[in-house]
Design a protein around this motif. Structure first.
Motif, PDB file in Angstrom:
ATOM      1  N   ARG A 215       0.864  -1.174   0.000  1.00 37.04           N
ATOM      2  CA  ARG A 215       0.000   0.000   0.000  1.00 37.04           C
ATOM      3  C   ARG A 215       0.900   1.224   0.000  1.00 37.04           C
ATOM      4  O   ARG A 215       1.765   1.386   0.851  1.00 37.04           O
ATOM      5  CB  ARG A 215      -0.906   0.032   1.228  1.00 37.04           C
TER       6      ARG A 215
ATOM      7  N   SER B  32      -4.243   6.841  -1.356  1.00 38.40           N
ATOM      8  CA  SER B  32      -3.502   5.592  -1.318  1.00 38.40           C
ATOM      9  C   SER B  32      -3.844   4.734  -2.523  1.00 38.40           C
ATOM     10  O   SER B  32      -4.846   4.951  -3.207  1.00 38.40           O
ATOM     11  CB  SER B  32      -3.807   4.820  -0.032  1.00 38.40           C
TER      12      SER B  32
ATOM     13  N   GLU C 292       0.773   5.123   0.445  1.00 33.76           N
ATOM     14  CA  GLU C 292      -0.028   6.244   0.946  1.00 33.76           C
ATOM     15  C   GLU C 292       0.765   7.509   0.674  1.00 33.76           C
ATOM     16  O   GLU C 292       1.978   7.532   0.883  1.00 33.76           O
ATOM     17  CB  GLU C 292      -0.294   6.090   2.438  1.00 33.76           C
TER      18      GLU C 292
END
Length: 88
Positions: free
Chosen positions: A13, A52, A15
């Motif tokens: 992920r 994100s 972000e």
């Protein structure tokens, strides 16, 4: 013959926050960066304090480069990034 097990690639992920930040009025430095990432087939979730996306491990460097290049090229003064393994 022995076969090696199929190993799936890890997911990460990413972000990010792009500044200057003006609530409700993302400037071109923000929209251009998101558009650049989306143009490369990545789905971006836009949140109130940052955005994100979920990436295959093989695309992390590519997408970080695309994002930061578009943000800085359109007037960003600061780009904060956090990359975290999503399947750990």
């Amino acid at each position: 013959t022995a076969r090696s097990p199929i190993r799936s690639r890890a997911m990460f992920r990413l972000e990010f926050t792009i500044e200057p930040f003006v609530e409700g009025q993302p400037g071109r430095h923000v929209t251009a960066a998101i558009e650049a990432v989306v143009a490369h087939g990545v789905r971006v979730e836009i949140g109130p304090f940052g955005s994100s996306c979920l990436l295959d491990e093989g695309r992390v460097g590519e997408i970080v480069g695309i994002l930061t290049t578009a943000a800085v090229g359109n007037g960003a003064t600061h780009v904060s990034l956090n990359v975290e393994r999503a399947d750990a």
